[in-house]
Design a protein around this motif. Structure first.
Motif, PDB file in Angstrom:
ATOM      1  N   ASP A 245      -7.565  -0.551  -2.619  1.00  0.00           N
ATOM      2  CA  ASP A 245      -7.625  -0.835  -4.132  1.00  0.00           C
ATOM      3  C   ASP A 245      -7.233  -2.263  -4.237  1.00  0.00           C
ATOM      4  OD1 ASP A 245      -7.684   1.935  -4.301  1.00  0.00           O
ATOM      5  OD2 ASP A 245      -5.617   2.110  -4.780  1.00  0.00           O
ATOM      6  N   LEU A 246      -6.452  -3.062  -3.318  1.00  0.00           N
ATOM      7  CA  LEU A 246      -6.193  -4.396  -3.419  1.00  0.00           C
ATOM      8  C   LEU A 246      -7.314  -5.164  -3.196  1.00  0.00           C
ATOM      9  CD1 LEU A 246      -2.446  -4.507  -2.314  1.00  0.00           C
ATOM     10  CD2 LEU A 246      -3.475  -4.287  -4.378  1.00  0.00           C
ATOM     11  N   ASP A 282      -4.538  10.012 -13.153  1.00  0.00           N
ATOM     12  CA  ASP A 282      -3.723   9.064 -12.470  1.00  0.00           C
ATOM     13  C   ASP A 282      -2.261   9.019 -12.859  1.00  0.00           C
ATOM     14  OD1 ASP A 282      -3.395   6.243 -11.262  1.00  0.00           O
ATOM     15  OD2 ASP A 282      -2.920   5.512 -13.008  1.00  0.00           O
ATOM     16  N   HIS A 283      -1.467   9.414 -11.818  1.00  0.00           N
ATOM     17  CA  HIS A 283      -0.159   9.394 -11.812  1.00  0.00           C
ATOM     18  C   HIS A 283       0.422   9.342 -10.464  1.00  0.00           C
ATOM     19  CE1 HIS A 283      -1.603  13.836 -11.060  1.00  0.00           C
ATOM     20  NE2 HIS A 283      -0.711  13.492 -10.260  1.00  0.00           N
ATOM     21  N   THR A 288       5.512  11.465  -2.486  1.00  0.00           N
ATOM     22  CA  THR A 288       5.285  10.505  -1.526  1.00  0.00           C
ATOM     23  C   THR A 288       5.624   9.163  -2.041  1.00  0.00           C
ATOM     24  OG1 THR A 288       3.250  10.172  -2.373  1.00  0.00           O
ATOM     25  CG2 THR A 288       3.333  11.697  -0.694  1.00  0.00           C
ATOM     26  N   LEU A 289       6.282   9.103  -3.436  1.00  0.00           N
ATOM     27  CA  LEU A 289       6.358   7.777  -4.031  1.00  0.00           C
ATOM     28  C   LEU A 289       5.228   7.079  -4.253  1.00  0.00           C
ATOM     29  CD1 LEU A 289      10.101   7.192  -2.607  1.00  0.00           C
ATOM     30  CD2 LEU A 289       9.726   8.325  -4.687  1.00  0.00           C
ATOM     31  N   GLU A 290       4.089   7.603  -4.139  1.00  0.00           N
ATOM     32  CA  GLU A 290       2.888   6.865  -4.222  1.00  0.00           C
ATOM     33  C   GLU A 290       2.741   6.136  -5.683  1.00  0.00           C
ATOM     34  OE1 GLU A 290      -1.810   7.318  -3.635  1.00  0.00           O
ATOM     35  OE2 GLU A 290      -0.369   8.558  -2.500  1.00  0.00           O
ATOM     36  N   LYS A 291       2.314   5.082  -5.776  1.00  0.00           N
ATOM     37  CA  LYS A 291       2.198   4.392  -7.069  1.00  0.00           C
ATOM     38  C   LYS A 291       0.908   4.911  -7.597  1.00  0.00           C
ATOM     39  CE  LYS A 291       4.029  -0.492  -6.433  1.00  0.00           C
ATOM     40  NZ  LYS A 291       3.469  -1.815  -6.217  1.00  0.00           N
ATOM     41  N   SER A 292       0.990   4.909  -8.980  1.00  0.00           N
ATOM     42  CA  SER A 292      -0.257   5.260  -9.729  1.00  0.00           C
ATOM     43  C   SER A 292      -1.216   3.989  -9.837  1.00  0.00           C
ATOM     44  CB  SER A 292      -0.025   5.457 -11.303  1.00  0.00           C
ATOM     45  OG  SER A 292       0.564   4.402 -11.961  1.00  0.00           O
ATOM     46  N   ASP A 299       0.651  -4.540 -11.205  1.00  0.00           N
ATOM     47  CA  ASP A 299       1.349  -5.417 -10.371  1.00  0.00           C
ATOM     48  C   ASP A 299       0.713  -6.387  -9.691  1.00  0.00           C
ATOM     49  OD1 ASP A 299       3.695  -3.766 -10.681  1.00  0.00           O
ATOM     50  OD2 ASP A 299       3.484  -2.779  -8.692  1.00  0.00           O
ATOM     51  N   PHE A 300      -0.576  -5.920  -9.345  1.00  0.00           N
ATOM     52  CA  PHE A 300      -1.762  -7.044  -8.553  1.00  0.00           C
ATOM     53  C   PHE A 300      -1.883  -8.375  -9.747  1.00  0.00           C
ATOM     54  CE2 PHE A 300      -6.241  -8.788  -8.412  1.00  0.00           C
ATOM     55  CZ  PHE A 300      -5.917  -9.133  -7.316  1.00  0.00           C
TER      56      PHE A 300
END
Length: 377
Positions: A245-246, A282-283, A288-292, A299-300
């Motif tokens: 994604d990044l 998207d959520h 898993t504490l995964e970011k949306s 954040d990026f």
């Protein structure tokens, strides 16, 4: 007022629309479809604006008529109405109306009434309010009475359906068309669900006008092609410690700077815009504490030093910000995050780069979405 000089392909399309419209009208049949297929970025709204102006000034077509313009979102109909108003330079034979003008009681000759059709779908709260009887109406809803009073004056109605690839083939749509009972149903889209057969056009059961994409490219209105980042390209750049994604966002960020420099070298005041399309579901996954994806993008951009005022968000409900004047070529907004709202009918020629975190299975929706970055600023 924006002075627009029509391109040769636009003038031809307008001429073809007039000819086929008049041929269909002469049959005296009703609800005849006239499909106008024209690529995203070809100036469909401008062509239709000129077509309507020509028809209102045509001495050979001195018919008492008015128009209903259906769009499928508030933003779409507002943008179309504003663009046509600007094209006409304000005062004109055609009077542009919307829901605020329902109090007039009916349409007069050469009125064009714009409405987000979601407002009159009776399954919606707004639709029930506009279509159900009230203490102030005489047995029908305010919209139904508005239409019927227009018809009582023997005024013909022409229905214009903008972005006609959307959900117009439903019972609710059929119910509205039955109420309006138009002579012509004028369908505008880059991606029609169905096209009339050659026999239907020949026998005047339907009309069909198509603008060829190559002509629009030749006129300099849209880009010749879009460069797509392939999975193989990404694999070459991938590093175990960097999320894919990044990598996508990094590529888009750098491409925006590169494009901005190209414009600057050409002495053009254009600030290229990156569109970031989130997946529908998207959520953050709590287990898993995964970011949306939304959080990842925000954040990026924050880490890249992008100011809050330079990031626009166009999601449902109250989740909108920094959308004012985003279409302007020198707007400071550099990134726009959306899901579906900007995917169809939205006109922002400075949009240059698209990051899609969404798997799109519908070819029509894919074409419409990619079309957002085809326009030339």
């Amino acid at each position: 007022m924006t002075i627009i000089n029509l391109k040769p392909f636009q003038e031809k399309a307008i001429s073809d629309l007039r000819r086929q419209f008049l041929e269909l009208w002469k049959t005296a049949n009703r609800k005849l479809p006239l499909v106008f297929k024209s690529p995203t970025g070809s100036g469909k709204t401008v062509m239709v604006a000129q077509f309507l102006k020509d028809m209102s000034n045509d001495p050979q077509f001195n018919v008492d008529k008015s128009y209903l313009w259906f769009s499928f979102s508030e933003e779409s109909y507002t943008q179309s109405k504003d663009k046509i108003f600007d094209y006409y330079g304000g005062a004109n034979e055609l009077n542009l109306l919307d829901l605020n003008d329902l109090s007039k009681g009916k349409l007069e000759q050469n009125n064009v009434f714009f409405i987000n059709w979601q407002k009159i779908k009776s399954s919606t709260k707004e639709g029930r309010k506009l279509r159900n009887p009230t203490e102030y109406t005489y047995g029908d809803g305010i919209f139904d009475e508005f239409i019927k009073k227009t018809q009582e004056d023997n005024r013909e109605l022409i229905l214009i359906i903008d972005e006609a690839h959307r959900d117009t083939d439903t019972e609710l749509a059929d119910d509205l068309i039955e109420l309006i009972n138009p002579r012509i149903v004028f369908k505008i889209t880059a991606t029609p669900k169905t096209e009339p057969s050659a026999s239907d056009v020949l026998q005047k059961r339907a009309g069909f006008v198509e603008v060829i994409r190559e002509d629009v490219i030749e006129a300099g209105l849209i880009k010749e092609k879009i460069i797509t980042q392939t999975k193989e390209d990404l694999d070459k750049l991938s590093k175990k410690e960097i999320d894919q994604d990044l990598i996508l966002l990094e590529l888009a960020f750098n491409k925006r700077l590169e494009t901005q420099k190209e414009y600057k070298d050409l002495d053009l005041e254009i600030n290229p815009l990156v569109l970031v399309q989130l997946p529908n579901d998207d959520h953050a996954r709590k287990e898993t504490l995964e970011k949306s994806k939304l959080d990842i993008v925000k954040d990026f951009l924050r880490n890249k030093g992008i100011d809050e005022k330079d990031l626009a968000v166009w999601l449902t409900g109250p989740n909108k910000k920094n959308l004012e004047d985003i279409e302007e070529k020198d707007s400071s907004v550099q990134f726009l995050i959306f899901k579906q709202a900007a995917a169809t009918g939205w006109d922002c020629p400075r949009a240059s780069i698209l990051v899609m975190f969404r798997e799109i299975k519908s070819p029509v929706f894919h074409t419409q979405t990619v079309g957002r970055i085809l326009r030339m600023p």
